[in-house]
Design a protein around this motif. Structure first.
Motif, short mmCIF file in Angstrom:
data_model
loop_
_atom_site.label_atom_id
_atom_site.label_comp_id
_atom_site.label_asym_id
_atom_site.label_seq_id
_atom_site.Cartn_x
_atom_site.Cartn_y
_atom_site.Cartn_z
N TYR A 57 32.51 -9.23 12.37
CA TYR A 57 31.33 -9.41 11.51
C TYR A 57 30.51 -10.62 11.93
O TYR A 57 29.28 -10.61 11.78
CB TYR A 57 31.76 -9.51 10.04
CG TYR A 57 32.27 -8.20 9.48
CD1 TYR A 57 31.45 -7.08 9.45
CD2 TYR A 57 33.57 -8.08 9.00
CE1 TYR A 57 31.91 -5.86 8.95
CE2 TYR A 57 34.04 -6.87 8.49
CZ TYR A 57 33.22 -5.77 8.47
OH TYR A 57 33.66 -4.57 7.98
N LYS A 104 30.08 -11.61 15.05
CA LYS A 104 29.31 -11.17 16.21
C LYS A 104 28.14 -10.28 15.78
O LYS A 104 27.02 -10.43 16.27
CB LYS A 104 30.23 -10.43 17.19
CG LYS A 104 29.53 -9.94 18.45
CD LYS A 104 28.96 -11.08 19.28
CE LYS A 104 28.38 -10.59 20.59
NZ LYS A 104 27.71 -11.68 21.35
N ARG A 105 28.41 -9.37 14.87
CA ARG A 105 27.34 -8.50 14.39
C ARG A 105 26.26 -9.30 13.67
O ARG A 105 25.08 -9.02 13.81
CB ARG A 105 27.92 -7.42 13.46
CG ARG A 105 28.76 -6.38 14.19
CD ARG A 105 29.32 -5.36 13.22
NE ARG A 105 30.09 -4.32 13.92
CZ ARG A 105 30.68 -3.30 13.32
NH1 ARG A 105 30.59 -3.17 12.00
NH2 ARG A 105 31.36 -2.41 14.02
N ARG A 106 26.68 -10.29 12.90
CA ARG A 106 25.71 -11.16 12.24
C ARG A 106 24.79 -11.81 13.27
O ARG A 106 23.56 -11.83 13.12
CB ARG A 106 26.44 -12.24 11.44
CG ARG A 106 25.52 -13.27 10.80
CD ARG A 106 26.22 -14.58 10.51
NE ARG A 106 26.63 -15.29 11.73
CZ ARG A 106 27.11 -16.52 11.72
NH1 ARG A 106 27.28 -17.17 10.58
NH2 ARG A 106 27.46 -17.11 12.86
N VAL A 125 24.11 -10.87 16.34
CA VAL A 125 23.24 -9.88 16.99
C VAL A 125 22.10 -9.49 16.06
O VAL A 125 20.94 -9.37 16.48
CB VAL A 125 24.07 -8.65 17.41
CG1 VAL A 125 23.15 -7.50 17.83
CG2 VAL A 125 25.01 -9.00 18.55
N LEU A 126 22.41 -9.27 14.78
CA LEU A 126 21.38 -8.89 13.82
C LEU A 126 20.31 -9.97 13.71
O LEU A 126 19.10 -9.68 13.83
CB LEU A 126 22.01 -8.65 12.45
CG LEU A 126 21.02 -8.37 11.32
CD1 LEU A 126 20.60 -6.91 11.33
CD2 LEU A 126 21.60 -8.73 9.95
N LEU A 175 26.46 -5.13 7.67
CA LEU A 175 26.87 -5.23 9.09
C LEU A 175 27.92 -4.17 9.41
O LEU A 175 29.04 -4.47 9.82
CB LEU A 175 27.41 -6.63 9.37
CG LEU A 175 26.46 -7.78 9.03
CD1 LEU A 175 27.17 -9.13 9.19
CD2 LEU A 175 25.21 -7.73 9.90
N GLU A 209 27.35 -1.34 11.43
CA GLU A 209 27.10 -0.60 12.67
C GLU A 209 27.40 -1.52 13.85
O GLU A 209 27.33 -2.74 13.73
CB GLU A 209 25.65 -0.12 12.74
CG GLU A 209 25.28 0.95 11.72
CD GLU A 209 25.58 2.36 12.22
OE1 GLU A 209 26.23 2.50 13.28
OE2 GLU A 209 25.15 3.32 11.55
N ASN A 210 27.72 -0.91 14.99
CA ASN A 210 28.08 -1.72 16.16
C ASN A 210 26.85 -2.43 16.73
O ASN A 210 25.71 -2.18 16.32
CB ASN A 210 28.79 -0.87 17.21
CG ASN A 210 27.92 0.25 17.77
OD1 ASN A 210 26.73 0.05 18.04
ND2 ASN A 210 28.50 1.42 17.96
N GLU A 211 27.10 -3.31 17.69
CA GLU A 211 26.02 -4.16 18.22
C GLU A 211 24.91 -3.34 18.87
O GLU A 211 23.72 -3.67 18.74
CB GLU A 211 26.62 -5.16 19.21
CG GLU A 211 27.61 -6.13 18.57
CD GLU A 211 28.52 -6.79 19.58
OE1 GLU A 211 28.05 -7.02 20.72
OE2 GLU A 211 29.69 -7.06 19.25
N LEU A 259 22.76 -1.99 16.14
CA LEU A 259 21.96 -3.04 15.53
C LEU A 259 20.74 -3.35 16.39
O LEU A 259 19.63 -3.56 15.87
CB LEU A 259 22.80 -4.30 15.32
CG LEU A 259 23.89 -4.21 14.23
CD1 LEU A 259 24.75 -5.46 14.25
CD2 LEU A 259 23.27 -4.01 12.86
#
Length: 391
Positions: A298, A300-302, A304-305, A371, A373-375, A378
């Protein structure tokens, strides 16, 4: 006909239903919708947890009714978790109960302790069950700020001084859904002192206990001396172990509140399926690799988002915890409001988000982005956002 029913009359139309219907229609037309609306984890539990489920489910005697308050081994496992994670000792017999998810558990507790006309204090914006669990039970809601700052305590003091009848319950939830606000231990110390001085029950929602991104782990209100005199806390297996659909949560804390919840639950359910509870024991007592893995996922996804949406022209505050970003509507679209903006985002960018007004009127002007969905997805969502913003 349903409009004649007392509790149905107290519930407004479900805000998210309209966006969900549009999303379903778009997908039926073959459109690729990136769904960042619902906080539904896309991962799987650890292999040893699934193996334990299968092992116990294969036993012929595992398919009868279970224990409404949870099997003893699971209550002991949750007590052990509180001891090692927070340094808090709880009695698995009297201070721990297993619920069919923290959402359902909180609603059951609301039924257990609320009389018609009681006043309950709840943050605005907040997760809907924090208010509607009590509204369904017959209470009136008075809003307090969601952010855990000085204004929170100023408004709390005013609510206790001027509200008639005097409020009896306060709901808090940090890390917060939807805002991702976090609270520290000094906040809880001040809150417990206030609750004890004002004979106020505190319900803490700690569903996102393990999804924090800073160096300091998320605290529990029960770490405060005397907290068990006034507080009960809900936690969940859903996000920590990617077990959302398994519907396993816990209430821990004040023995009187736990007993009230246990009594109501005994009339309403027979407990979760025993193999599911056994698998939850395996999750709590077994290897904890997935906890850090999910936290890193989460985080990493944060990143990227925030980075990709920022380059697309939508600046999003960096959440410090939870699996959500609480995003102000881009200035160009602010006059639309959160519902119309969410529809526009779905139609033009093929990105689904949750309109902030669904979490309370103070959520207007924001949308919640999950968050889940994968990178790659995103970044695809960010390209759709860029196309919308540059049109």
């Amino acid at each position: 006909m349903d409009s004649d029913f007392y509790r149905i009359r107290r519930l407004p139309p479900y805000v998210f239903a309209e966006v969900n219907a549009m999303k379903a229609a778009a997908r039926a037309r073959g459109e690729d919708i990136i769904d960042l609306g619902m906080g539904n984890p896309d991962g799987a539990p650890p292999r040893h947890v699934v193996d334990k489920l299968c092992e116990v489910a294969s036993k012929p005697n595992a398919h009868g009714y279970s224990a409404s308050k949870g099997i003893p081994g699971l209550r002991k496992a949750q007590a052990a978790y509180y001891q090692r994670r927070f340094g808090v000792s709880v009695d698995p017999e009297t201070e721990v109960i297993v619920t069919l998810g923290s959402k359902e558990g909180l609603a059951n507790l609301a039924e257990a302790i609320t009389a018609p006309g009681d006043v309950v204090l709840a943050p605005n914006p907040s997760y809907p069950i924090h208010t509607f669990g009590f509204i369904i039970a017959g209470a009136a809601i008075r809003s307090i700020p969601a952010a855990p700052g000085e204004d929170f305590f100023r408004r709390l003091e005013m609510a206790m001084r001027y509200t008639v009848p005097r409020p009896k319950v306060l709901v808090v939830g940090y890390p917060s859904n939807p805002t991702a606000y976090v609270a520290d231990l000094p906040f809880y110390e001040r809150l417990v002192a206030f609750a004890r001085d004002n004979d106020l029950i505190v319900i803490s929602d700690l569903a996102y206990a393990e999804i924090y991104f800073g160096d300091e782990p998320t605290p529990s209100i029960l770490e405060v001396d005397g907290a068990k005199d006034v507080a009960v806390e809900f936690t969940s297996m859903s996000k920590t172990y990617s077990m959302a659909g398994w519907r396993i949560g816990f209430a821990v804390g004040n023995a009187r509140l736990i007993a009230a919840l246990a009594r109501v639950k005994s009339y309403l359910d027979y407990g979760a399926f025993t193999p599911v509870q056994a698998a939850a024991v395996a999750a709590l007592n077994g290897p904890q690799d997935i906890v850090e893995q999910n936290r890193a996922l989460y985080r990493k996804r944060r990143d990227v988002l925030v980075e990709s949406f920022g380059r697309a022209g939508w600046q999003i505050p960096v959440p410090q915890a939870s699996m959500f970003a609480w995003a102000p509507i881009p200035e160009r679209f602010r006059s639309l409001g959160s519902m119309a903006f969410a529809k526009t985002l779905l139609t033009e960018a093929h990105v689904a988000v949750a309109p902030g007004v669904g979490f309370g009127e103070e959520g207007e002007g924001f949308v919640r982005i999950a968050l889940v969905e994968n990178e790659q997805r995103l970044r695809q969502a960010a390209r759709g956002v860029k196309k919308l913003l540059s049109a």
